[in-house]
Design a protein around this motif. Structure first.
Motif, PDB file in Angstrom:
ATOM      1  N   VAL A  12       0.836  -1.201   0.000  1.00  0.00           N
ATOM      2  CA  VAL A  12       0.000   0.000   0.000  1.00  0.00           C
ATOM      3  C   VAL A  12       0.871   1.251   0.000  1.00  0.00           C
ATOM      4  CG1 VAL A  12      -1.675   1.335   1.352  1.00  0.00           C
ATOM      5  CG2 VAL A  12      -1.986  -1.127   1.058  1.00  0.00           C
ATOM      6  N   ALA A  13       1.892   1.290   0.811  1.00  0.00           N
ATOM      7  CA  ALA A  13       2.763   2.468   0.910  1.00  0.00           C
ATOM      8  C   ALA A  13       3.463   2.767  -0.403  1.00  0.00           C
ATOM      9  CB  ALA A  13       3.789   2.265   2.017  1.00  0.00           C
ATOM     10  N   PHE A  14       3.873   1.733  -1.127  1.00  0.00           N
ATOM     11  CA  PHE A  14       4.574   1.962  -2.392  1.00  0.00           C
ATOM     12  C   PHE A  14       3.617   2.195  -3.558  1.00  0.00           C
ATOM     13  CE2 PHE A  14       8.054  -0.250  -0.112  1.00  0.00           C
ATOM     14  CZ  PHE A  14       8.982   0.771  -0.199  1.00  0.00           C
ATOM     15  N   ALA A  15       2.416   1.691  -3.498  1.00  0.00           N
ATOM     16  CA  ALA A  15       1.475   1.812  -4.605  1.00  0.00           C
ATOM     17  C   ALA A  15       0.699   3.120  -4.574  1.00  0.00           C
ATOM     18  CB  ALA A  15       0.506   0.633  -4.596  1.00  0.00           C
ATOM     19  N   LEU A  16       0.309   3.609  -3.419  1.00  0.00           N
ATOM     20  CA  LEU A  16      -0.560   4.781  -3.336  1.00  0.00           C
ATOM     21  C   LEU A  16       0.039   6.077  -3.865  1.00  0.00           C
ATOM     22  CD1 LEU A  16      -2.510   4.347   0.006  1.00  0.00           C
ATOM     23  CD2 LEU A  16      -3.340   4.080  -2.326  1.00  0.00           C
ATOM     24  N   PRO A  17       1.277   6.426  -3.580  1.00  0.00           N
ATOM     25  CA  PRO A  17       1.784   7.702  -4.077  1.00  0.00           C
ATOM     26  C   PRO A  17       1.722   7.832  -5.601  1.00  0.00           C
ATOM     27  CG  PRO A  17       3.226   6.897  -2.366  1.00  0.00           C
ATOM     28  CD  PRO A  17       2.232   5.800  -2.668  1.00  0.00           C
ATOM     29  N   GLU A  18       1.867   6.762  -6.327  1.00  0.00           N
ATOM     30  CA  GLU A  18       1.821   6.841  -7.775  1.00  0.00           C
ATOM     31  C   GLU A  18       0.403   6.831  -8.305  1.00  0.00           C
ATOM     32  OE1 GLU A  18       4.432   4.064  -9.679  1.00  0.00           O
ATOM     33  OE2 GLU A  18       5.805   4.160  -7.992  1.00  0.00           O
ATOM     34  N   SER A  19      -0.528   6.192  -7.599  1.00  0.00           N
ATOM     35  CA  SER A  19      -1.877   6.042  -8.118  1.00  0.00           C
ATOM     36  C   SER A  19      -2.815   7.172  -7.707  1.00  0.00           C
ATOM     37  CB  SER A  19      -2.471   4.708  -7.664  1.00  0.00           C
ATOM     38  OG  SER A  19      -2.563   4.677  -6.252  1.00  0.00           O
ATOM     39  N   LEU A  20      -2.505   7.903  -6.644  1.00  0.00           N
ATOM     40  CA  LEU A  20      -3.362   8.988  -6.203  1.00  0.00           C
ATOM     41  C   LEU A  20      -2.686  10.333  -6.426  1.00  0.00           C
ATOM     42  CD1 LEU A  20      -4.664   7.637  -2.782  1.00  0.00           C
ATOM     43  CD2 LEU A  20      -5.878   7.697  -4.948  1.00  0.00           C
ATOM     44  N   PRO A  21      -3.481  11.363  -6.863  1.00  0.00           N
ATOM     45  CA  PRO A  21      -2.874  12.682  -7.020  1.00  0.00           C
ATOM     46  C   PRO A  21      -2.466  13.266  -5.678  1.00  0.00           C
ATOM     47  CG  PRO A  21      -5.251  12.779  -7.385  1.00  0.00           C
ATOM     48  CD  PRO A  21      -4.894  11.337  -7.189  1.00  0.00           C
ATOM     49  N   SER A  22      -1.427  14.049  -5.689  1.00  0.00           N
ATOM     50  CA  SER A  22      -0.930  14.671  -4.469  1.00  0.00           C
ATOM     51  C   SER A  22      -1.897  15.735  -3.981  1.00  0.00           C
ATOM     52  CB  SER A  22       0.432  15.307  -4.737  1.00  0.00           C
ATOM     53  OG  SER A  22       0.816  16.070  -3.628  1.00  0.00           O
ATOM     54  N   GLN A  23      -2.201  15.737  -2.694  1.00  0.00           N
ATOM     55  CA  GLN A  23      -3.079  16.735  -2.104  1.00  0.00           C
ATOM     56  C   GLN A  23      -2.282  17.923  -1.562  1.00  0.00           C
ATOM     57  OE1 GLN A  23      -6.543  16.566  -2.043  1.00  0.00           O
ATOM     58  NE2 GLN A  23      -6.205  14.849  -3.410  1.00  0.00           N
ATOM     59  N   ALA A  24      -0.960  17.804  -1.513  1.00  0.00           N
ATOM     60  CA  ALA A  24      -0.134  18.836  -0.906  1.00  0.00           C
ATOM     61  C   ALA A  24      -0.235  20.164  -1.639  1.00  0.00           C
ATOM     62  CB  ALA A  24       1.315  18.384  -0.844  1.00  0.00           C
ATOM     63  N   GLY A  25      -0.276  20.145  -2.966  1.00  0.00           N
ATOM     64  CA  GLY A  25      -0.305  21.371  -3.730  1.00  0.00           C
ATOM     65  C   GLY A  25      -1.657  21.698  -4.315  1.00  0.00           C
ATOM     66  N   MET A  26      -2.724  21.060  -3.837  1.00  0.00           N
ATOM     67  CA  MET A  26      -4.067  21.271  -4.359  1.00  0.00           C
ATOM     68  C   MET A  26      -4.537  22.692  -4.059  1.00  0.00           C
ATOM     69  SD  MET A  26      -6.693  19.798  -5.879  1.00  0.00           S
ATOM     70  CE  MET A  26      -6.282  18.087  -5.698  1.00  0.00           C
ATOM     71  N   PRO A  27      -4.918  23.480  -5.080  1.00  0.00           N
ATOM     72  CA  PRO A  27      -5.438  24.827  -4.831  1.00  0.00           C
ATOM     73  C   PRO A  27      -6.748  24.769  -4.045  1.00  0.00           C
ATOM     74  CG  PRO A  27      -4.891  24.524  -7.145  1.00  0.00           C
ATOM     75  CD  PRO A  27      -4.822  23.177  -6.497  1.00  0.00           C
ATOM     76  N   ILE A  28      -6.824  25.586  -2.998  1.00  0.00           N
ATOM     77  CA  ILE A  28      -8.023  25.644  -2.165  1.00  0.00           C
ATOM     78  C   ILE A  28      -8.405  27.108  -1.980  1.00  0.00           C
ATOM     79  CG2 ILE A  28      -9.013  25.152   0.103  1.00  0.00           C
ATOM     80  CD1 ILE A  28      -6.913  22.896   0.333  1.00  0.00           C
ATOM     81  N   MET A  29      -9.608  27.466  -2.413  1.00  0.00           N
ATOM     82  CA  MET A  29     -10.122  28.821  -2.220  1.00  0.00           C
ATOM     83  C   MET A  29     -11.006  28.835  -0.986  1.00  0.00           C
ATOM     84  SD  MET A  29     -11.084  29.989  -6.046  1.00  0.00           S
ATOM     85  CE  MET A  29      -9.846  29.961  -7.331  1.00  0.00           C
TER      86      MET A  29
END
Length: 134
Positions: A12-29
């Motif tokens: 799970v740890a190795f598969a998730l970072p590639e399959s899910l978009p990163s939330q760290a830089g997600m624009p939030i208004m």
């Protein structure tokens, strides 16, 4: 073959970072001030990850028609924009085009009301000009 209890978390740890978009830089208004304006008025959005490295373009949308909005100033926590002449009066959502690979259009939970008529205020693009309010 049985999968050990350690193998599953590692997979799970190795598969998730590639399959899910990163939330760290997600624009939030979070908000926009003022909440309404006319064609030509300048409004300011505040939030997170709104800088040019995260947000490529800004749009107004009614769900059917998208109108690109001129960005006047952009920082990590704010975007100053002018309501364009193509905007139709009514309640419109703000939408961003991200710089992700591939780019994504994200409709934000922040809305503005575009009032009928043109602006009677002169708000500077650079902050150096004189301000005349209605």
């Amino acid at each position: 073959m049985r999968i050990s209890a350690i193998s599953i978390p590692l997979l799970v740890a190795f598969a998730l970072p590639e399959s899910l978009p990163s939330q760290a830089g997600m624009p939030i208004m979070r908000s926009v001030e003022p909440a309404s304006g006319r064609i030509g008025d300048v409004l300011v959005i505040t939030g997170e990850n709104l800088g040019p490295e995260s947000v490529a373009a800004l749009y107004l949308t009614d769900g059917k028609t998208d109108v690109k909005v001129p960005i006047i100033e952009q920082t990590a926590t704010s975007i100053r924009f002018r309501i364009p002449p193509e905007a139709i009066p009514g309640r419109l959502a703000l939408m961003v085009l991200t710089r992700d690979k591939p780019p994504r259009l994200i409709e934000e939970p922040v809305k503005i009301t575009v009032e009928a008529g043109t602006s009677s205020s002169k708000i500077p693009a650079s902050g150096n000009e004189t301000i005349r309010l209605r």
